[in-house]
Design a protein around this motif. Structure first.
Motif, PDB file in Angstrom:
ATOM      1  N   GLU A 170     -11.366 -10.437   3.525  1.00 60.13           N
ATOM      2  CA  GLU A 170     -10.304  -9.437   3.526  1.00 60.13           C
ATOM      3  C   GLU A 170     -10.329  -8.669   4.846  1.00 60.13           C
ATOM      4  O   GLU A 170     -11.103  -7.707   4.992  1.00 60.13           O
ATOM      5  CB  GLU A 170     -10.512  -8.452   2.376  1.00 60.13           C
ATOM      6  CG  GLU A 170     -10.468  -9.084   1.005  1.00 60.13           C
ATOM      7  CD  GLU A 170     -10.084  -8.063  -0.051  1.00 60.13           C
ATOM      8  OE1 GLU A 170      -9.116  -8.306  -0.762  1.00 60.13           O
ATOM      9  OE2 GLU A 170     -10.738  -6.997  -0.131  1.00 60.13           O
ATOM     10  N   ALA A 174      -5.470  -5.646   7.036  1.00 57.70           N
ATOM     11  CA  ALA A 174      -4.407  -6.233   6.206  1.00 57.70           C
ATOM     12  C   ALA A 174      -4.410  -5.688   4.781  1.00 57.70           C
ATOM     13  O   ALA A 174      -3.546  -6.054   3.987  1.00 57.70           O
ATOM     14  CB  ALA A 174      -4.564  -7.755   6.171  1.00 57.70           C
ATOM     15  N   ILE A 175      -5.361  -4.810   4.465  1.00 61.66           N
ATOM     16  CA  ILE A 175      -5.461  -4.340   3.078  1.00 61.66           C
ATOM     17  C   ILE A 175      -4.551  -3.145   2.850  1.00 61.66           C
ATOM     18  O   ILE A 175      -4.705  -2.095   3.491  1.00 61.66           O
ATOM     19  CB  ILE A 175      -6.917  -3.973   2.722  1.00 61.66           C
ATOM     20  CG1 ILE A 175      -7.786  -5.234   2.807  1.00 61.66           C
ATOM     21  CG2 ILE A 175      -7.002  -3.370   1.325  1.00 61.66           C
ATOM     22  CD1 ILE A 175      -9.220  -5.015   2.466  1.00 61.66           C
ATOM     23  N   GLY A 211      -5.509  -9.310   1.317  1.00 59.35           N
ATOM     24  CA  GLY A 211      -4.871  -8.443   2.310  1.00 59.35           C
ATOM     25  C   GLY A 211      -3.373  -8.626   2.239  1.00 59.35           C
ATOM     26  O   GLY A 211      -2.819  -9.539   2.845  1.00 59.35           O
TER      27      GLY A 211
HETATM   28  C1  PEP Z   1      -7.611  -5.364  -2.089  1.00 58.02           C
HETATM   29  O1  PEP Z   1      -7.647  -4.252  -2.567  1.00 58.02           O
HETATM   30  O2  PEP Z   1      -8.609  -6.077  -2.175  1.00 58.02           O
HETATM   31  C2  PEP Z   1      -6.392  -5.832  -1.440  1.00 58.02           C
HETATM   32  C3  PEP Z   1      -6.384  -6.998  -0.869  1.00 58.02           C
HETATM   33  O3  PEP Z   1      -5.297  -4.985  -1.476  1.00 58.02           O
HETATM   34  P1  PEP Z   1      -3.774  -5.335  -1.083  1.00 58.02           P
HETATM   35  O4  PEP Z   1      -3.450  -6.653  -1.721  1.00 58.02           O
HETATM   36  O5  PEP Z   1      -2.974  -4.208  -1.646  1.00 58.02           O
HETATM   37  O6  PEP Z   1      -3.723  -5.433   0.397  1.00 58.02           O
END
Ligand code: PEP
Length: 248
Positions: A170, A174-175, A211
């Protein structure tokens, strides 16, 4: 060695969202919709107070569940912490360890994350070990070095332990930002992780991408050779969106 194909896995991370009414509706949606998603393992990782509700509403549905964090300690005077055995007591199958929000806001070190993975394994849970670089690290060209550093103490747990984990890549940038890594960017890092897992004698370990995964970008990510599924945050709070990702 002949490798059997790795079954796809999509895990929803609810983060700190939900209440009993909201969860009931979301879980009912998952229960109904899961019938059409046979080729993929589907799970949700939920806030601790809702584990009882989630178990009650998902038991026998085919959707499995887990926690979002776990103590590295087995039991004792650790106020506020939750032991792996407690998660197992609620029939959790999974637990996230080392999510960037834990590493970033709670100062969890790579060694702590590995210790949490070991505690989860000892209780029969599958730790989903999250790794990923920040924007600053990416811009400094440090992505590979960061991933290697984060993975090292987990790989040091040995092949038997590693074979019972899932790794989630992750990129922190990108999160929750709406900014997804391109499939090629994600694949490049997944290939690095795959190489390390192969070298450790654990080629069957699944590597998820996380992400800003949505129904609209899931298929192109899943088309990459070393992306075995997704860890989904925001989009996991809408049953139809989450199930569309699993269907992709
Ligand atoms: C996460 O919380 O692990 C995540 C990937 O969040 P999002 O999909 O909202 O980016």
């Amino acid at each position: 060695m002949v490798n059997t194909p790795r079954k796809r896995l999509v895990i929803g991370n609810w983060k700190m969202h939900g209440d009993t009414a909201f969860n009931s509706e979301l879980l009912a949606g998952l229960r109904t919709g899961i019938q059409s998603v046979a080729q993929c393992d589907v799970a949700v990782c939920v806030p601790f107070p809702y584990l009882y509700q989630v178990r009650s509403l998902l038991e026998g549905s085919g959707v499995t569940w887990g926690g979002q964090d776990v103590s590295e300690h087995e039991k004792g005077a650790y106020t506020g912490e939750v032991a792996a055995a407690m998660l197992a007591d609620f029939n959790c199958r999974w637990v996230l360890v080392g999510h960037s929000e834990r590493r970033g806001y709670h100062g969890e070190s790579d060694a702590t994350v590995a210790a949490k993975a070991a505690a989860a394994l000892a209780a029969g849970l599958t730790p989903v070990v999250c790794v990923g670089e920040t924007l600053q690290e990416q811009e400094a060209g440090q992505t590979h070095a960061i991933i290697e550093r984060q993975l090292a103490p987990v790989l040091a747990l040995g092949a038997d332990a590693v074979s019972r984990t899932v790794i989630a890549y992750e990129p922190v940038w990108a999160i929750g930002t709406g900014r997804t890594a391109t499939p090629e960017q994600a694949q490049e890092v997944h290939a690095l992780i795959r190489g390390r897992l192969d070298a450790a004698g654990t080629p069957q370990v699944r590597i998820l991408y996380g992400g800003s995964v949505k129904a609209s970008n899931a298929a192109s990510l899943f088309a990459m050779a070393d992306i075995d599924g997704a860890l989904v945050g925001g989009a996991a709070l809408v049953a139809s969106e989450f199930l569309s990702i699993a269907a992709a």
